[in-house]
Motif scaffolding. Structure first.
Motif, PDB file in Angstrom:
ATOM      1  N   UNK A 170      40.505   5.014 -49.056  1.00  0.00           N
ATOM      2  CA  UNK A 170      40.526   6.470 -49.144  1.00  0.00           C
ATOM      3  C   UNK A 170      41.525   6.851 -50.231  1.00  0.00           C
ATOM      4  N   UNK A 171      41.044   7.542 -51.252  1.00  0.00           N
ATOM      5  CA  UNK A 171      41.895   7.927 -52.380  1.00  0.00           C
ATOM      6  C   UNK A 171      41.810   9.439 -52.546  1.00  0.00           C
ATOM      7  N   UNK A 172      42.899  10.132 -52.270  1.00  0.00           N
ATOM      8  CA  UNK A 172      42.937  11.586 -52.395  1.00  0.00           C
ATOM      9  C   UNK A 172      43.406  11.961 -53.793  1.00  0.00           C
ATOM     10  N   UNK A 173      42.573  12.700 -54.528  1.00  0.00           N
ATOM     11  CA  UNK A 173      43.014  13.148 -55.842  1.00  0.00           C
ATOM     12  C   UNK A 173      43.810  14.448 -55.703  1.00  0.00           C
ATOM     13  N   UNK A 174      44.198  15.022 -56.832  1.00  0.00           N
ATOM     14  CA  UNK A 174      45.059  16.210 -56.803  1.00  0.00           C
ATOM     15  C   UNK A 174      44.384  17.382 -56.106  1.00  0.00           C
ATOM     16  N   UNK A 175      43.074  17.536 -56.315  1.00  0.00           N
ATOM     17  CA  UNK A 175      42.382  18.653 -55.665  1.00  0.00           C
ATOM     18  C   UNK A 175      42.341  18.465 -54.157  1.00  0.00           C
ATOM     19  N   UNK A 176      42.089  17.252 -53.710  1.00  0.00           N
ATOM     20  CA  UNK A 176      42.061  16.991 -52.272  1.00  0.00           C
ATOM     21  C   UNK A 176      43.418  17.291 -51.647  1.00  0.00           C
ATOM     22  N   UNK A 177      44.479  16.876 -52.300  1.00  0.00           N
ATOM     23  CA  UNK A 177      45.816  17.135 -51.772  1.00  0.00           C
ATOM     24  C   UNK A 177      46.118  18.632 -51.749  1.00  0.00           C
ATOM     25  N   UNK A 178      45.657  19.352 -52.776  1.00  0.00           N
ATOM     26  CA  UNK A 178      45.874  20.803 -52.815  1.00  0.00           C
ATOM     27  C   UNK A 178      45.099  21.494 -51.699  1.00  0.00           C
ATOM     28  N   UNK A 179      43.870  21.056 -51.453  1.00  0.00           N
ATOM     29  CA  UNK A 179      43.066  21.647 -50.383  1.00  0.00           C
ATOM     30  C   UNK A 179      43.728  21.415 -49.025  1.00  0.00           C
ATOM     31  N   UNK A 180      44.186  20.208 -48.798  1.00  0.00           N
ATOM     32  CA  UNK A 180      44.820  19.893 -47.509  1.00  0.00           C
ATOM     33  C   UNK A 180      46.083  20.720 -47.321  1.00  0.00           C
ATOM     34  N   UNK A 310      26.864  20.490 -44.650  1.00  0.00           N
ATOM     35  CA  UNK A 310      27.467  19.163 -44.593  1.00  0.00           C
ATOM     36  C   UNK A 310      27.247  18.408 -45.903  1.00  0.00           C
ATOM     37  N   UNK A 311      26.095  18.589 -46.519  1.00  0.00           N
ATOM     38  CA  UNK A 311      25.842  17.924 -47.800  1.00  0.00           C
ATOM     39  C   UNK A 311      26.813  18.400 -48.875  1.00  0.00           C
ATOM     40  N   UNK A 312      27.141  19.701 -48.862  1.00  0.00           N
ATOM     41  CA  UNK A 312      28.140  20.215 -49.806  1.00  0.00           C
ATOM     42  C   UNK A 312      29.488  19.537 -49.576  1.00  0.00           C
ATOM     43  N   UNK A 313      29.849  19.407 -48.309  1.00  0.00           N
ATOM     44  CA  UNK A 313      31.119  18.775 -47.958  1.00  0.00           C
ATOM     45  C   UNK A 313      31.124  17.309 -48.385  1.00  0.00           C
ATOM     46  N   UNK A 314      30.029  16.619 -48.111  1.00  0.00           N
ATOM     47  CA  UNK A 314      29.939  15.200 -48.454  1.00  0.00           C
ATOM     48  C   UNK A 314      30.094  14.997 -49.956  1.00  0.00           C
ATOM     49  N   UNK A 315      29.454  15.855 -50.743  1.00  0.00           N
ATOM     50  CA  UNK A 315      29.582  15.746 -52.203  1.00  0.00           C
ATOM     51  C   UNK A 315      31.036  15.927 -52.636  1.00  0.00           C
ATOM     52  N   UNK A 316      31.723  16.878 -51.995  1.00  0.00           N
ATOM     53  CA  UNK A 316      33.131  17.108 -52.349  1.00  0.00           C
ATOM     54  C   UNK A 316      33.990  15.908 -51.966  1.00  0.00           C
ATOM     55  N   UNK A 317      33.797  15.390 -50.761  1.00  0.00           N
ATOM     56  CA  UNK A 317      34.582  14.233 -50.331  1.00  0.00           C
ATOM     57  C   UNK A 317      34.286  13.015 -51.209  1.00  0.00           C
ATOM     58  N   UNK A 318      33.045  12.882 -51.639  1.00  0.00           N
ATOM     59  CA  UNK A 318      32.702  11.769 -52.524  1.00  0.00           C
ATOM     60  C   UNK A 318      33.430  11.892 -53.860  1.00  0.00           C
ATOM     61  N   UNK A 319      33.521  13.117 -54.371  1.00  0.00           N
ATOM     62  CA  UNK A 319      34.138  13.336 -55.680  1.00  0.00           C
ATOM     63  C   UNK A 319      35.657  13.249 -55.645  1.00  0.00           C
TER      64      UNK A 319
END
Length: 532
Positions: A170-180, A310-319
């Protein structure tokens, strides 16, 4: 063993011996004959291994005890269905891993036949069951709680998912960290408003199911369009259909509680397809089925229960987190994989309820980037006062930011129209803008409120957020930025803003919003505290 028992070849012969022995008062012989009858019946019905035959014998013993207690022939239909669908060993394991002891265990225990229970069988044939099932069985036999019990999480499907996902870090990029970070702000709508309601409804469902009262959650799961788990929208069944199918739908709730696995989700969908084919229902309510699984098994499923979202979410988590979704059209398979992935990230700890609503936060943020029509214009006024309980006194604290925001909304609505003004608008970067104005051509003006006693402080506090919300990748791409405060703009700060516009081509300005009381007298700028 009595020679007469050893000579028995069929369950029918054994049954005759049971009746004769009881009639003659030879109760010990009758008990041995009954045990042999069950063993032979298990073999005749296709149970091969000793463990499988023991499970079948436990089923027969349970049915016999219930028949005696009820004064009529009793058939354990649901248990038999599970044995048929999953196989004897897997079905027994699922039932033992339930948080609440099965009715079969309770009946056999009350009859002094605990050694015939599924728990005792799993303990006796421990090599043929999972470690978790053996631990749960032994805990129940000893009368100890087993807090780790959760049947669906040990399904073969989950084991396969875990093995597949475990190979991907699991690798969180800058956007993922900002969202969290933005999501964990206790002031955001998800935390402040949705989470308390969601927590309460999950508790109600859990209590009802633990008490074996699925009828108590019938309305919540099948009739409510919005039940604080998710909004069913157009996916709700017709009222008369739900009422006519009440008994069947309550049974579906029972079956979901007994087995929360993706395999069972697909079985439930197939059941509805069969009902549709027979004309019992007009549609297969996949969203409602998913919502029922999410409500009954919140440890296993998040709340984004429609496949498109859910597909929108999956695409975001994949990216942004290195997620790889399994190849499946099933909502449940995708949802389980995503939940396992989020848990592996470790960002929410054991708080699975917070984890479950995070995907909706992601959806709101990414939809904001495309001016989604799902985000309705308007303003929901927030409290203007709050109560803080201190050891020696109580103070009323003026929540000045909220008052200013309401005044700003009124001011912008007069100028641009209410259908062009939003407050608490998701920025697409993990935050929320205090207000935006969106013009018909998509042109966006962004407003950020800060409370301070000088305009210089207001600007200093607001400018970083405005730049991030407006220009960070994925942000609002605002054409003009407004810093909103109460103090009068001083000359030095005005010159600073002019330089930003002229030298750096940043369209930024200051807007003063003053508050007045009913008599038209300006209200003090500093938060007011009154002691009692």
């Amino acid at each position: 063993m009595d020679e007469r028992i050893a000579r028995l070849k069929t369950s029918k012969e054994a049954g005759i011996l049971v009746e004769n022995a009881r009639r003659l008062g030879k109760l010990e012989l009758a008990a041995q004959a009954q045990q042999r009858a069950n063993e032979l019946r298990a073999i005749e019905e296709g149970y091969r291994s000793p463990a499988e035959q023991a499970i079948a014998a436990a089923l027969y013993a349970y049915e016999e005890q219930q028949s005696r207690l009820k004064g009529r022939t009793f058939r354990a239909t649901r248990t038999r269905q599970m044995l048929s669908k999953h196989g004897a060993l897997a079905a027994a394991e699922r039932m033992v891993l339930q948080r609440k002891p099965s009715r079969g265990f309770e009946v056999l225990e009350d009859a002094g036949l605990q050694e015939l229970s599924f728990e005792a069988i799993i303990d006796r044939f421990s090599d043929e069951f999972s470690t978790q099932a053996v631990q749960a069985a032994r805990a129940r036999l000893e009368g100890k709680p087993a807090s780790f019990i959760s049947s669906p999480s040990t399904s073969s499907h989950d084991q396969a998912l875990n093995m597949t996902i475990a190979n991907l870090p699991v690798v969180l990029d800058a956007e993922a960290e900002a969202f969290i970070e933005g999501f964990m702000d206790p002031g955001v709508w998800f935390q402040a408003r949705w989470l308390p309601r969601y927590t309460a409804i999950i508790r109600d469902i859990s209590d009802a199911m633990a008490a074996d009262r699925p009828q108590d959650v019938f309305e919540i799961l099948w009739k409510s369009a919005e039940n604080s788990i998710s909004n069913a929208g157009q996916g709700i069944l017709k009222y008369d259909t739900v009422e006519r199918m009440r008994q069947e739908l309550v049974e579906v709730i029972r079956d979901i509680y007994a087995d929360g696995s993706p395999e069972n989700f697909n079985q439930i969908v197939a059941r509805f397809n069969d009902w549709k084919r027979k004309g019992h229902v007009g549609m297969v309510p996949r969203l409602l089925i998913a919502r029922a699984f999410a409500g009954i098994h919140p440890r296993l499923y998040h709340t984004t229960v429609d496949s498109h979202s859910q597909n929108l979410v999956i695409d975001w988590f994949a990216a942004h987190t290195n997620f790889r979704a399994p190849r499946s059209d099933s909502w449940s398979v995708q949802a389980r994989a995503l939940v396992i992935h989020i848990d592996r990230a470790g960002v929410f700890g054991d708080n699975f309820l917070v984890r479950n609503i995070f995907p909706w936060f992601v959806i709101e943020q990414i939809r904001a980037r495309s001016s989604s029509k799902s985000l309705k214009p308007g303003h929901s006024p927030r409290p203007e006062v709050a109560f803080a309980n201190l050891p020696s006194r109580q103070r009323i604290i003026s929540l000045r930011h909220n008052v200013i925001q309401t005044a700003l909304f009124s001011k912008l609505s007069v100028e641009f129209g209410k259908d062009r003004v939003w407050t608490e608008y998701p920025t697409g970067t993990g935050g929320y803008a205090d207000a935006i104005v969106r013009h018909p051509d998509g042109y966006c003006q962004l407003y950020e409120i800060k409370i301070a006693d000088t305009s210089a402080k207001v600007v200093r506090q607001a400018i970083g957020q405005l730049l991030e919300y407006g220009f960070r990748p994925g942000g609002l791409e605002a054409k003009k930025l407004f810093i909103v405060g109460e103090p009068v703009l001083d000359d030095v700060t005005r010159s600073f803003l002019v330089r930003l516009r002229e030298d750096f081509n940043i369209e930024i300005d200051y807007m003063q919003v003053e508050l007045f009381d009913e008599s038209g007298v300006p209200v003090l700028q500093k938060p007011v505290e009154q002691e009692f």
